[in-house]
Write a protein that holds these residues in place. Structure first.
Motif, short mmCIF file in Angstrom:
data_model
loop_
_atom_site.label_atom_id
_atom_site.label_comp_id
_atom_site.label_asym_id
_atom_site.label_seq_id
_atom_site.Cartn_x
_atom_site.Cartn_y
_atom_site.Cartn_z
N HIS A 115 39.91 45.60 44.91
CA HIS A 115 39.46 44.21 44.94
C HIS A 115 38.23 44.07 44.03
CE1 HIS A 115 42.13 42.93 48.03
NE2 HIS A 115 41.61 43.69 48.96
N PRO A 116 38.18 43.01 43.23
CA PRO A 116 37.01 42.78 42.36
C PRO A 116 35.90 42.00 43.08
CG PRO A 116 38.70 41.18 41.85
CD PRO A 116 39.27 42.08 42.93
N LEU A 117 35.36 42.59 44.17
CA LEU A 117 34.27 42.03 44.97
C LEU A 117 34.69 40.81 45.78
CD1 LEU A 117 31.31 42.32 42.44
CD2 LEU A 117 32.12 43.99 44.11
N ARG A 118 35.98 40.56 45.85
CA ARG A 118 36.53 39.48 46.68
C ARG A 118 37.94 39.87 47.05
NH1 ARG A 118 39.50 35.90 43.08
NH2 ARG A 118 39.18 36.60 40.94
N ASN A 119 38.40 39.38 48.18
CA ASN A 119 39.72 39.78 48.65
C ASN A 119 40.82 38.79 48.27
OD1 ASN A 119 39.12 37.72 50.40
ND2 ASN A 119 39.46 38.89 52.27
N THR A 120 40.57 37.98 47.26
CA THR A 120 41.56 37.02 46.78
C THR A 120 42.12 37.43 45.42
OG1 THR A 120 39.80 35.66 45.84
CG2 THR A 120 40.58 35.09 48.06
N ALA A 121 41.86 38.65 45.02
CA ALA A 121 42.39 39.18 43.76
C ALA A 121 42.43 40.70 43.86
CB ALA A 121 41.54 38.76 42.57
N THR A 122 43.27 41.29 43.04
CA THR A 122 43.35 42.74 42.96
C THR A 122 43.39 43.13 41.49
OG1 THR A 122 44.51 42.92 45.07
CG2 THR A 122 44.73 44.78 43.57
N VAL A 123 42.67 44.19 41.17
CA VAL A 123 42.65 44.74 39.82
C VAL A 123 43.37 46.08 39.86
CG1 VAL A 123 41.18 45.70 38.00
CG2 VAL A 123 40.49 43.62 39.20
N ALA A 124 44.30 46.28 38.94
CA ALA A 124 44.90 47.59 38.72
C ALA A 124 44.18 48.19 37.52
CB ALA A 124 46.39 47.47 38.46
N LEU A 125 43.56 49.35 37.72
CA LEU A 125 42.83 49.96 36.62
C LEU A 125 43.29 51.38 36.40
CD1 LEU A 125 39.31 51.08 37.72
CD2 LEU A 125 40.75 49.80 39.28
N SER A 126 43.24 51.79 35.15
CA SER A 126 43.66 53.14 34.79
C SER A 126 42.59 54.15 35.23
CB SER A 126 43.86 53.24 33.28
OG SER A 126 42.61 53.13 32.62
#
Length: 164
Positions: free
Chosen positions: A129-140
């Motif tokens: 989560h990018p500091l909020r639970n309304t989005a998700t980041v997939a990172l390598s």
């Protein structure tokens, strides 16, 4: 800090994908609402030792059940337990439901020890989560390494003990 993280992702992250979704507070909600995306879905626990002197951000695969007593022995920390929402806000600047490795961007004092399960470290991509639970980041993995270098956190990579 949300803006700081957004700027870092845009300028430094490299290989990542961000998807918006309804707010999620649990793994079950995430499984229902987070769109399919690359990477290992993870679970993040913010724990403290018995005296509240040491704090840990523990990141494991989403379906792993952690044996906190065994983890405490491994980390030489007595009686690990979940830290309070007040401690979470104090040390990582976030509220429950938004805990992720990205919260380390708030830990300038390096007061939080990062513990990554070996499976998380070995994954080609992970989700956070990018500091909020309304989005998700997939990172390598490479982006994860760059982010940790940016925050100055050196992960302790271990086989986090699971409950039988």
């Amino acid at each position: 800090m949300q803006e700081t993280l957004s700027r870092w992702l845009a300028s430094s992250a490299g290989d990542y994908q961000l998807l918006e979704h309804p707010a999620v507070h649990t793994i079950d909600e995430a499984l229902m609402h987070v769109p399919a995306m690359p990477g290992l879905m993870v679970k993040n626990l913010f724990v403290r030792d018995e005296k509240g002197r040491r704090h840990f951000l523990v990141i494991v695969p989403f379906d792993k059940r952690i044996d906190l007593a065994a983890l405490g022995r491994l980390l030489l920390a007595s009686k690990l337990s979940m830290a309070s929402p007040e401690r979470l806000l104090q040390h990582l600047g976030i509220t429950p439901g938004a805990v992720s490795l990205f919260a380390l961007i708030h830990d300038d004092a390096q007061a939080v020890e990062l513990v990554l399960d070996q499976a998380v470290w070995d994954a080609g991509h992970i989700q956070a989560h990018p500091l909020r639970n309304t989005a998700t980041v997939a990172l390598s993995h490479a982006t994860l390494v760059r982010f940790l270098a940016h925050t100055g956190h050196v992960p302790r990579i271990v086989a986090v003990p699971a409950t039988p």
